[in-house]
Design a protein around this motif. Structure first.
Motif, mmCIF file in Angstrom:
data_model
loop_
_atom_site.group_PDB
_atom_site.id
_atom_site.type_symbol
_atom_site.label_atom_id
_atom_site.label_comp_id
_atom_site.label_asym_id
_atom_site.label_seq_id
_atom_site.Cartn_x
_atom_site.Cartn_y
_atom_site.Cartn_z
ATOM 1 N N VAL A 65 59.455 20.842 46.152
ATOM 2 C CA VAL A 65 58.233 19.679 45.457
ATOM 3 C C VAL A 65 57.333 20.500 44.766
ATOM 4 O O VAL A 65 56.564 21.377 45.484
ATOM 5 C CB VAL A 65 57.964 18.776 46.164
ATOM 6 C CG1 VAL A 65 57.127 17.594 45.505
ATOM 7 C CG2 VAL A 65 59.194 17.862 46.521
ATOM 8 N N VAL A 66 57.158 20.696 43.451
ATOM 9 C CA VAL A 66 55.841 21.039 42.956
ATOM 10 C C VAL A 66 55.178 19.851 42.168
ATOM 11 O O VAL A 66 55.516 18.728 41.918
ATOM 12 C CB VAL A 66 56.227 22.027 41.899
ATOM 13 C CG1 VAL A 66 56.766 23.498 42.589
ATOM 14 C CG2 VAL A 66 57.010 21.625 40.693
ATOM 15 N N SER A 67 53.813 19.976 42.151
ATOM 16 C CA SER A 67 52.917 19.280 41.504
ATOM 17 C C SER A 67 52.434 20.000 40.153
ATOM 18 O O SER A 67 52.185 21.127 40.109
ATOM 19 C CB SER A 67 51.619 18.577 42.159
ATOM 20 O OG SER A 67 50.919 19.723 42.490
ATOM 21 N N TYR A 99 57.801 10.640 35.332
ATOM 22 C CA TYR A 99 57.402 10.840 36.663
ATOM 23 C C TYR A 99 56.082 9.788 36.652
ATOM 24 O O TYR A 99 55.259 9.731 35.853
ATOM 25 C CB TYR A 99 56.901 12.276 36.548
ATOM 26 C CG TYR A 99 58.140 13.140 36.500
ATOM 27 C CD1 TYR A 99 59.131 13.276 37.491
ATOM 28 C CD2 TYR A 99 58.206 14.187 35.243
ATOM 29 C CE1 TYR A 99 60.292 14.240 37.283
ATOM 30 C CE2 TYR A 99 59.430 14.881 35.317
ATOM 31 C CZ TYR A 99 60.266 14.718 36.069
ATOM 32 O OH TYR A 99 61.484 15.683 35.651
ATOM 33 N N SER A 100 55.957 9.418 37.882
ATOM 34 C CA SER A 100 54.657 8.701 38.418
ATOM 35 C C SER A 100 53.442 9.498 38.206
ATOM 36 O O SER A 100 53.513 10.683 38.697
ATOM 37 C CB SER A 100 54.962 8.130 39.769
ATOM 38 O OG SER A 100 56.097 7.403 39.950
ATOM 39 N N ALA A 114 54.445 14.863 40.118
ATOM 40 C CA ALA A 114 55.067 15.830 41.201
ATOM 41 C C ALA A 114 56.614 15.581 40.965
ATOM 42 O O ALA A 114 57.085 14.473 40.666
ATOM 43 C CB ALA A 114 54.606 15.334 42.714
ATOM 44 N N ILE A 115 57.253 16.582 41.077
ATOM 45 C CA ILE A 115 58.724 16.660 40.764
ATOM 46 C C ILE A 115 59.502 17.244 41.865
ATOM 47 O O ILE A 115 58.986 18.623 42.258
ATOM 48 C CB ILE A 115 59.076 17.522 39.262
ATOM 49 C CG1 ILE A 115 58.074 16.834 38.566
ATOM 50 C CG2 ILE A 115 60.529 17.418 39.248
ATOM 51 C CD1 ILE A 115 56.752 17.597 38.086
ATOM 52 N N ARG A 116 60.629 16.562 42.272
ATOM 53 C CA ARG A 116 61.388 17.356 43.279
ATOM 54 C C ARG A 116 62.540 18.138 42.546
ATOM 55 O O ARG A 116 63.077 17.474 41.552
ATOM 56 C CB ARG A 116 62.051 16.064 44.302
ATOM 57 C CG ARG A 116 62.890 16.810 45.438
ATOM 58 C CD ARG A 116 63.301 15.956 46.368
ATOM 59 N NE ARG A 116 62.295 15.094 47.098
ATOM 60 C CZ ARG A 116 61.750 15.731 47.994
ATOM 61 N NH1 ARG A 116 62.051 16.797 48.732
ATOM 62 N NH2 ARG A 116 60.851 14.846 48.766
ATOM 63 N N ARG A 117 62.750 19.338 43.109
ATOM 64 C CA ARG A 117 63.951 19.825 42.239
ATOM 65 C C ARG A 117 65.363 19.590 42.883
ATOM 66 O O ARG A 117 65.600 19.392 43.958
ATOM 67 C CB ARG A 117 63.886 21.419 42.918
ATOM 68 C CG ARG A 117 64.970 22.443 42.133
ATOM 69 C CD ARG A 117 65.054 23.731 42.854
ATOM 70 N NE ARG A 117 65.998 24.554 42.107
ATOM 71 C CZ ARG A 117 65.528 25.400 41.038
ATOM 72 N NH1 ARG A 117 64.203 25.659 40.737
ATOM 73 N NH2 ARG A 117 66.426 26.017 40.572
ATOM 74 N N ILE A 118 66.298 18.996 42.052
ATOM 75 C CA ILE A 118 67.263 18.313 42.135
ATOM 76 C C ILE A 118 68.611 19.332 41.700
ATOM 77 O O ILE A 118 68.575 19.680 40.267
ATOM 78 C CB ILE A 118 67.652 16.848 41.456
ATOM 79 C CG1 ILE A 118 66.583 16.135 41.726
ATOM 80 C CG2 ILE A 118 68.927 16.302 41.812
ATOM 81 C CD1 ILE A 118 66.346 15.740 43.009
ATOM 82 N N ILE A 162 60.248 11.436 47.457
ATOM 83 C CA ILE A 162 59.396 11.634 46.314
ATOM 84 C C ILE A 162 58.906 10.365 46.024
ATOM 85 O O ILE A 162 57.907 10.394 45.169
ATOM 86 C CB ILE A 162 60.278 12.329 45.418
ATOM 87 C CG1 ILE A 162 59.262 12.877 44.128
ATOM 88 C CG2 ILE A 162 61.203 11.414 44.461
ATOM 89 C CD1 ILE A 162 58.154 14.207 44.668
ATOM 90 N N GLY A 163 59.423 9.363 46.604
ATOM 91 C CA GLY A 163 58.880 7.812 46.230
ATOM 92 C C GLY A 163 57.431 7.713 46.681
ATOM 93 O O GLY A 163 56.889 6.902 46.506
#
Length: 357
Positions: A65-67, A99-100, A114-118, A162-163
């Protein structure tokens, strides 16, 4: 849900009224990820427009997860937003993602996402993790809000993975307002759960961290049942968590209100197969009973534009040249329902449709 608005304390000039007309023309692309409120429906609230921003910083927040902090050129003020808002992000590859906003609404100089790598996704998160650096340029659209933070006597927040991103500003807002609140934060392991350090700074409520590797699979009905009578319950996370909350909310807490947001496309329910003819190419595609018209169209036109995949944003609005539409959206006005459809959710009412693609 309540309604999120931007207060304007002056009579609009002719130029501003014209701007309103232009903004209305954008409205089909300003709604976003679905927010389901079982208490009453909520329209998507729009506060911004297309902006060219710079990546100010990239920070690792948790495992995978990165922001990103995003700023305007010359640090200009950004449009206001409220907890629950999100933006469309247009990546250098052309991919479009939502993205929120998870930063501080009072900070008008920067937006944080913030984004989780999928790893097995469609590439958007990998592009962000692997290619974006400070100084990278991004176009965004928004902010907009379909997950409005309503006034309530108390709150129960349930965030899965990530919610936490739309929930975090809500927790901070409740803490600042001095309202009673509880947060239950779910995840696979603590190492995968972003913003744990920021949550420890929130006062006036309780934070319970429940990673699966320590507590096992959560009982969502039991967690929802912890809400006080009349509480607003906010749930954001994987689809099974949302579904469990929706099934149990008004059994365990009939006086409260439930507000949920999902990050994935809605499943197709009660669908039947039909043909969709693409008039410009002359191709006829078979749409399966469990797939959307958009999914079938993307097989033939990979670059077709779309966004929310849930019938809110209107990005995939397409002219219908022949056939009757079974509309499953909440966006198109009555004046457009005879000649247009949202391909991400709507279907043929009969055996076929012809669209202007």
């Amino acid at each position: 849900m309540g309604t999120a608005t931007v207060t304007v304390e002056f009579e609009p000039s002719a130029s501003l009224r014209m701007l309103g007309v232009v903004m209305d023309a954008y409205k089909q692309v300003f709604a976003g990820r679905t927010a389901h409120v079982l208490s009453r429906p909520n329209p998507v609230q729009r506060t911004g427009f297309d902006l060219e921003l710079l990546v100010e910083s990239v920070r690792a927040e948790a495992e995978n997860v990165v922001s990103l902090n995003l700023v305007a050129h010359e640090r200009a003020l950004l449009p206001r937003w409220k907890p629950g808002s999100h933006v469309d992000v247009f990546l250098p590859s052309g991919r479009q993602r939502q993205y929120s906003l998870c930063g501080d609404p009072a900070d008008r100089r920067r937006y944080r996402i913030a984004i989780r790598r999928i790893g097995d996704g469609n590439g958007g998160s990998r592009e962000i993790h692997d290619e974006l650096r400070p100084g990278s340029r991004l176009r965004i659209r928004g902010p907009r809000n379909a997950f409005d933070f309503v006034e309530a006597p108390s709150y129960l927040f349930i965030a899965g993975g990530i919610g936490i991103t739309p929930i975090l500003p809500m927790v901070k807002a409740a803490a600042t307002a001095g309202v009673r609140w509880q947060l239950i934060y779910l995840g696979s392991a603590r190492t995968t759960m972003p913003f744990l350090d920021e949550l420890s700074d929130c006062s006036g409520g309780t934070v319970e961290i429940r990673p699966d590797d320590e507590f096992g699979t959560p009982d969502i009905a039991e967690l929802v049942g912890r809400a006080e009578p009349g509480a607003a319950v906010y749930v954001c996370g994987p689809s099974p968590v949302l579904a469990a909350a929706q099934r149990t909310m008004f059994v365990v807490n009939p006086t409260g209100s439930l507000h949920t947001e999902r990050f994935s496309a809605l499943p197709v329910l009660d669908g039947k197969e039909f043909d969709i003819r693409l008039a410009r190419t002359g191709r006829t595609l078979r749409v399966g009973a469990d797939e959307t018209a958009l999914a079938a169209i993307r097989r033939a036109i990979p670059g077709v534009v779309y966004s929310c995949q849930q019938g809110f944003c209107g990005t995939c609005k397409t002219a219908v040249l022949a056939g009757r539409v079974q509309h499953r959206d909440r966006t198109l006005p009555d004046s457009e329902r005879e000649n247009f459809m949202l391909t991400c959710v709507s279907r043929a009412a009969d055996d076929s449709l012809t669209v202007d693609l």
